[in-house]
Design a protein around this motif. Sequence first.
Motif, PDB file in Angstrom:
ATOM      1  N   LYS A  52       0.728  -1.203  -0.047  1.00 51.10           N
ATOM      2  CA  LYS A  52       0.168   0.026  -0.045  1.00 51.10           C
ATOM      3  C   LYS A  52       0.741   1.448  -0.045  1.00 51.10           C
ATOM      4  O   LYS A  52       0.646   2.100  -0.811  1.00 51.10           O
ATOM      5  N   PRO A  53       1.808   1.515   1.005  1.00 45.68           N
ATOM      6  CA  PRO A  53       2.782   2.669   0.815  1.00 45.68           C
ATOM      7  C   PRO A  53       3.876   2.515  -0.299  1.00 45.68           C
ATOM      8  O   PRO A  53       4.297   3.392  -0.678  1.00 45.68           O
ATOM      9  N   SER A 114       0.352   9.153  -5.572  1.00 48.40           N
ATOM     10  CA  SER A 114      -1.120   9.509  -5.444  1.00 48.40           C
ATOM     11  C   SER A 114      -1.779  10.281  -6.876  1.00 48.40           C
ATOM     12  O   SER A 114      -2.975  10.408  -6.843  1.00 48.40           O
ATOM     13  N   HIS A 182      -1.307   3.011  -4.415  1.00 47.87           N
ATOM     14  CA  HIS A 182      -1.677   3.142  -2.888  1.00 47.87           C
ATOM     15  C   HIS A 182      -3.165   2.628  -2.788  1.00 47.87           C
ATOM     16  O   HIS A 182      -3.413   2.587  -1.587  1.00 47.87           O
ATOM     17  N   TRP A 219      -4.833   7.953   3.175  1.00 50.07           N
ATOM     18  CA  TRP A 219      -4.283   6.886   2.386  1.00 50.07           C
ATOM     19  C   TRP A 219      -2.810   6.542   2.680  1.00 50.07           C
ATOM     20  O   TRP A 219      -1.802   7.566   3.201  1.00 50.07           O
ATOM     21  N   CYS A 221       1.153   6.541   2.287  1.00 49.23           N
ATOM     22  CA  CYS A 221       1.860   7.708   1.523  1.00 49.23           C
ATOM     23  C   CYS A 221       3.413   6.981   0.831  1.00 49.23           C
ATOM     24  O   CYS A 221       3.914   6.345   1.694  1.00 49.23           O
ATOM     25  N   GLY A 222       3.634   7.349  -0.356  1.00 46.07           N
ATOM     26  CA  GLY A 222       4.944   7.117  -0.859  1.00 46.07           C
ATOM     27  C   GLY A 222       6.043   7.785  -0.285  1.00 46.07           C
ATOM     28  O   GLY A 222       7.254   7.289  -0.571  1.00 46.07           O
TER      29      GLY A 222
END
Lengths: 258, 258
Positions: A52-53, A114, A182, A219, A221-222
């Motif tokens: 997810k990240p 994102s 994400h 959300w 996060c990268g």
Amino acid sequence: MKSPKELRKLIRNEIIQTQTAGLAPRFVQTNLVILPQENAFDFLLFCNRNSKPCPLIEVLETGSTEPVLSAPKSDIRFDVPKYRIYENGKLVDEPTNIEKYWRKDFVSFLLGCSYTFEEALIDAEIQVRHLQEDKTVPMFFTSIQTKKSGIFDGPLVVTMRPIHKSKIVKTIQVTSRFPNVHGAPIHIGNPDEIGIKNILKPDLGDAVTIHEDEIPVFWACGVTPQLVALNSKPPLMITHYPGHMFITDIKNETISVL
Amino acid sequence: MKSPKELRKLIRNEIIQTQTAGLAPRFVQTNLVILPQENAFDFLLFCNRNSKPCPLIEVLETGSTEPVLSAPKSDIRFDVPKYRIYENGKLVDEPTNIEKYWRKDFVSFLLGCSYTFEEALIDAEIQVRHLQEDKTVPMFFTSIQTKKSGIFDGPLVVTMRPIHKSKIVKTIQVTSRFPNVHGAPIHIGNPDEIGIKNILKPDLGDAVTIHEDEIPVFWACGVTPQLVALNSKPPLMITHYPGHMFITDIKNETISVL
């Protein structure tokens, strides 16, 4: 509207040195992490365990400078507007290319960002507040731990977007279609439950207005993998400069799952 | 109905040595590939580049025998009913545990399998022919190439399920929800377009009946990484024996994206 290829050429020639938000809006832009081979397996595993990240768009072969799958003919050493060089977890340089730093044992990771799902939200007529207010998305450190891999370990970083109550379901549907950037939110509502004390004081980025009928939605996060990598203090790590992403030839819609 | 934990105990004690299809039906079962560390990075990258045939459920730390994320307290050396040992690409043994083969530099990969989406299809009242006919799913080598990583390279292997014309849309919707277990089909209709000469003569598994109102639908197959790994002849590779999967504690529905 310039193509990703044209934009990368302008970036390579240092004509564009700015943020990349809004450039080539229909195309996937990525975060960049470059690590020596000795740390690459653990980091790749970290990305898999924390997709997810850390959604992987492409990982280059050891020593390769060309993302052959996502941007053929591009060069990862020149085609990002600005880079950051970290030695033992300390920022030492912010060059516009990394030619002099390049080593044959480098592995480059391109991670989804994102921008892709924000475009999908806007297409679905869901307001993205920080874009409306011309700010950087608010980011928060959370009490949620990532899943460790080797030396890589640390807390999950999240972005927050206030969403109108009536649009929560649609927001989840729209972003769920994009697990490679994400995807679905990781939390909705009470910030305290994920260790965020003050929703108006982000750890990174800018505070944004939250209206009365809106709920904060969070959300992965990268920025997470960068902070995690820095915490673990690898001898050398290169990343993009925040907001100065790598622009690929991949159309956003082609990476949706439904 | 026995829990995954109970089933793994019976498998560990060699009381269950059979196929695992139908055991713990609501839980994710996985393919297994074990490689020495020297090949692990390239194989992990191969899985990332080819996530449709190689959906990673978990990758264990080097030397670790416990899938802590998907089946805590289990032991990958004992908890699969039957294994296959390959040396330089040649099958040399089919033991019921791999204790004597285990090395500290082994990396174990758990890859999603189609049992999960087949259950979702059945729940949606879509017939799964090879299950109805009590056969092994038909598998075909295709003319589609996987995306190479290091020594790992080769053709995509697909499974085929005949689907009634009226159910094609629903089939795509249902399986798209599960990208971690092969997800959406990769091809619908004419087998010739992906290099399949005779739909009634699969390269692996059994032929199944295709009725007049049905269309062959093709999914990326978890056999792909094994065949690719064998083609590249790594000095040592261990896999599960076909159909004898590793049973995790992960509920199928928890890995859907929508």
